[in-house]
Scaffold this active site. Sequence first.
Site, PDB file in Angstrom:
ATOM      1  N   GLU A  27       5.238  -5.057   7.470  1.00 55.75           N
ATOM      2  CA  GLU A  27       3.996  -3.717   8.349  1.00 55.75           C
ATOM      3  C   GLU A  27       4.869  -3.330   9.364  1.00 55.75           C
ATOM      4  OE1 GLU A  27       2.708  -6.086   6.615  1.00 55.75           O
ATOM      5  OE2 GLU A  27       0.792  -5.744   4.950  1.00 55.75           O
ATOM      6  N   ALA A  60       0.713  -0.976   0.335  1.00 51.76           N
ATOM      7  CA  ALA A  60       0.448   0.096   0.181  1.00 51.76           C
ATOM      8  C   ALA A  60       0.689   1.459   0.173  1.00 51.76           C
ATOM      9  CB  ALA A  60      -0.589  -0.038   1.747  1.00 51.76           C
ATOM     10  N   GLY A  68       0.502  -5.085   1.125  1.00 51.47           N
ATOM     11  CA  GLY A  68      -0.539  -5.314   0.057  1.00 51.47           C
ATOM     12  C   GLY A  68      -0.262  -6.043  -1.143  1.00 51.47           C
ATOM     13  N   GLU A 101      -0.821  -9.269  -0.405  1.00 52.60           N
ATOM     14  CA  GLU A 101      -2.118  -9.520  -0.001  1.00 52.60           C
ATOM     15  C   GLU A 101      -2.426 -10.091  -0.894  1.00 52.60           C
ATOM     16  OE1 GLU A 101      -1.358  -6.399   2.565  1.00 52.60           O
ATOM     17  OE2 GLU A 101      -2.460  -7.644   4.689  1.00 52.60           O
TER      18      GLU A 101
HETATM   19  N1  CO8 Z   1       4.649   3.463  -0.607  1.00 49.91           N
HETATM   20  C1  CO8 Z   1       4.957   4.399  -1.378  1.00 49.91           C
HETATM   21  N2  CO8 Z   1       6.230   4.829  -1.889  1.00 49.91           N
HETATM   22  C2  CO8 Z   1       7.148   3.701  -2.183  1.00 49.91           C
HETATM   23  C3  CO8 Z   1       6.526   2.067  -1.222  1.00 49.91           C
HETATM   24  C4  CO8 Z   1       5.762   2.003  -0.948  1.00 49.91           C
HETATM   25  N3  CO8 Z   1       4.700   0.737  -0.836  1.00 49.91           N
HETATM   26  N4  CO8 Z   1       6.939   1.166  -1.647  1.00 49.91           N
HETATM   27  C5  CO8 Z   1       8.326   1.745  -3.064  1.00 49.91           C
HETATM   28  N5  CO8 Z   1       8.201   3.333  -3.127  1.00 49.91           N
HETATM   29  C6  CO8 Z   1       8.479   4.435  -3.707  1.00 49.91           C
HETATM   30  C7  CO8 Z   1       9.889   4.445  -2.877  1.00 49.91           C
HETATM   31  O1  CO8 Z   1       9.747   5.349  -1.901  1.00 49.91           O
HETATM   32  C8  CO8 Z   1      10.995   5.102  -4.112  1.00 49.91           C
HETATM   33  O2  CO8 Z   1      10.280   6.835  -4.661  1.00 49.91           O
HETATM   34  P1  CO8 Z   1      11.361   7.648  -5.033  1.00 49.91           P
HETATM   35  O3  CO8 Z   1      12.473   7.660  -6.686  1.00 49.91           O
HETATM   36  O4  CO8 Z   1      10.252   8.533  -4.993  1.00 49.91           O
HETATM   37  O5  CO8 Z   1      11.987   7.914  -3.584  1.00 49.91           O
HETATM   38  C9  CO8 Z   1      10.509   4.613  -5.039  1.00 49.91           C
HETATM   39  O6  CO8 Z   1       9.362   3.636  -4.845  1.00 49.91           O
HETATM   40  C10 CO8 Z   1      11.621   3.722  -5.505  1.00 49.91           C
HETATM   41  O7  CO8 Z   1      11.824   2.768  -4.252  1.00 49.91           O
HETATM   42  P2  CO8 Z   1      13.492   2.263  -3.596  1.00 49.91           P
HETATM   43  O8  CO8 Z   1      14.053   3.980  -4.548  1.00 49.91           O
HETATM   44  O9  CO8 Z   1      12.786   2.463  -2.052  1.00 49.91           O
HETATM   45  O10 CO8 Z   1      13.545   1.147  -4.751  1.00 49.91           O
HETATM   46  P3  CO8 Z   1      14.847   0.067  -3.902  1.00 49.91           P
HETATM   47  O11 CO8 Z   1      14.937  -0.966  -5.260  1.00 49.91           O
HETATM   48  O12 CO8 Z   1      15.935   0.445  -3.225  1.00 49.91           O
HETATM   49  O13 CO8 Z   1      13.734  -0.995  -2.807  1.00 49.91           O
HETATM   50  C11 CO8 Z   1      12.170  -2.188  -1.703  1.00 49.91           C
HETATM   51  C12 CO8 Z   1      12.657  -1.441  -2.801  1.00 49.91           C
HETATM   52  C13 CO8 Z   1      12.753  -2.913  -0.910  1.00 49.91           C
HETATM   53  C14 CO8 Z   1      10.574  -2.108  -2.406  1.00 49.91           C
HETATM   54  C15 CO8 Z   1      11.618  -0.953  -0.756  1.00 49.91           C
HETATM   55  O14 CO8 Z   1      11.512   0.324  -1.871  1.00 49.91           O
HETATM   56  C16 CO8 Z   1      10.496  -0.979   0.172  1.00 49.91           C
HETATM   57  O15 CO8 Z   1      10.780  -1.339   0.902  1.00 49.91           O
HETATM   58  N6  CO8 Z   1       9.134  -0.488  -0.002  1.00 49.91           N
HETATM   59  C17 CO8 Z   1       8.727  -0.610   1.005  1.00 49.91           C
HETATM   60  C18 CO8 Z   1       7.385  -1.903   1.683  1.00 49.91           C
HETATM   61  C19 CO8 Z   1       6.544  -1.703   1.982  1.00 49.91           C
HETATM   62  O16 CO8 Z   1       6.238  -2.354   3.331  1.00 49.91           O
HETATM   63  N7  CO8 Z   1       5.442  -2.619   1.812  1.00 49.91           N
HETATM   64  C20 CO8 Z   1       4.804  -2.479   2.747  1.00 49.91           C
HETATM   65  C21 CO8 Z   1       3.497  -0.976   3.161  1.00 49.91           C
HETATM   66  S1  CO8 Z   1       2.606  -1.096   4.161  1.00 49.91           S
HETATM   67  C22 CO8 Z   1       1.449  -2.387   3.743  1.00 49.91           C
HETATM   68  O17 CO8 Z   1       0.987  -2.713   2.601  1.00 49.91           O
HETATM   69  C23 CO8 Z   1      -0.095  -2.505   4.282  1.00 49.91           C
HETATM   70  C24 CO8 Z   1      -1.057  -2.794   3.465  1.00 49.91           C
HETATM   71  C25 CO8 Z   1      -2.801  -2.870   4.134  1.00 49.91           C
HETATM   72  C26 CO8 Z   1      -2.858  -1.766   4.414  1.00 49.91           C
HETATM   73  C27 CO8 Z   1      -3.917  -1.467   5.341  1.00 49.91           C
HETATM   74  C28 CO8 Z   1      -3.837  -0.065   6.484  1.00 49.91           C
HETATM   75  C29 CO8 Z   1      -5.262   0.185   7.210  1.00 49.91           C
END
Ligand code: CO8
Length: 261
Positions: free
Chosen positions: A135, A66, A112, A115
């Site tokens: 998360e 998400a 997500g 999921e």
């Molecule tokens: N949300 C928003 N932006 C994201 C997300 C995300 N989940 N994942 C990646 N991005 C963005 C980064 O911020 C980055 O943006 P920018 O270029 O503007 O800085 C761009 O995508 C590229 O990402 P990275 O530079 O971080 O790429 P890397 O190759 O270095 O890393 C990763 C890749 C490991 C996937 C890393 O991006 C990461 O850890 N992302 C987050 C993963 C995460 O934590 N996902 C879970 C999110 S929470 C969730 O899904 C909850 C679901 C249920 C919600 C219900 C709530 C009530």
Amino acid sequence: MQLENVLYEVQDGIATVTVNRPKVLNALNAQMLADLRQAFEAAKSEIPVRVVILTGAGEKSFVAGADIGEIKALENYEAAKAFADTGQGLLNLIEQLGKPVIAAVNGFALGGGCEISMACHIRLASENAKFGQPEVALGVIPGYGGTQRLCRLVGKARAVQLCLTGEMIDAAEAKRIGLVNQVYPQGELLGAAKEMAKTIMSKGPLAIRYALAAVLRGAELTLADGLQLEGDMFAAACDTEDRIEGTTAFLEKRKPDFKAK
Ligand code: CO8
């Protein structure tokens, strides 16, 4: 169909739904959830669509979760609950589509993303795919069914480990624990998903519908109730012209010509 964050294409009975925000690794924002709902509602109602494939744009990510900015902005308990309900509603629509949905997981499937792949009926993954429920690192927990579907797919011990450590596992490990059906080189993933879709489409369409419903609904029942359900669905499948055609074609050593009747 023109959607902001999702590509929807139908060809030869297969609807391909592609989440398309590669700059943020296809993170799911509110617009994306609305677009996905529209795409899956179309796939459900369009009669020519027999199988759906869900994948992500680009070669790095299926869905990286998400949108973390939207989670940060949640104002209170009610807003968070509505956020979870919207995502869960979409995933329930996918799981209960009545047509097979294959996830072609072409990279990160986190939060997500993991999921949504678990709401699909079959998961095929590229060798670079990574799965996880990270998360807790953000101070939240899975909210789109992760704690529930993961447990049902891989068992309580592994689900607890993944949800509590937030660790990522690679495609090979995901296959080993039963989260993924099969793993392919990146360039072969979509082709393999389409081949599987074609195999499914070559079978009796009503039989496919009944078999899917029996497995999905039966998984939530006791064994006795599940067997009852299976018997009902078997009888319903027998009560079709397709059963006559399928069995006759076998005995006449020819390909069946199913009419979905
Ligand atoms: N949300 C928003 N932006 C994201 C997300 C995300 N989940 N994942 C990646 N991005 C963005 C980064 O911020 C980055 O943006 P920018 O270029 O503007 O800085 C761009 O995508 C590229 O990402 P990275 O530079 O971080 O790429 P890397 O190759 O270095 O890393 C990763 C890749 C490991 C996937 C890393 O991006 C990461 O850890 N992302 C987050 C993963 C995460 O934590 N996902 C879970 C999110 S929470 C969730 O899904 C909850 C679901 C249920 C919600 C219900 C709530 C009530």
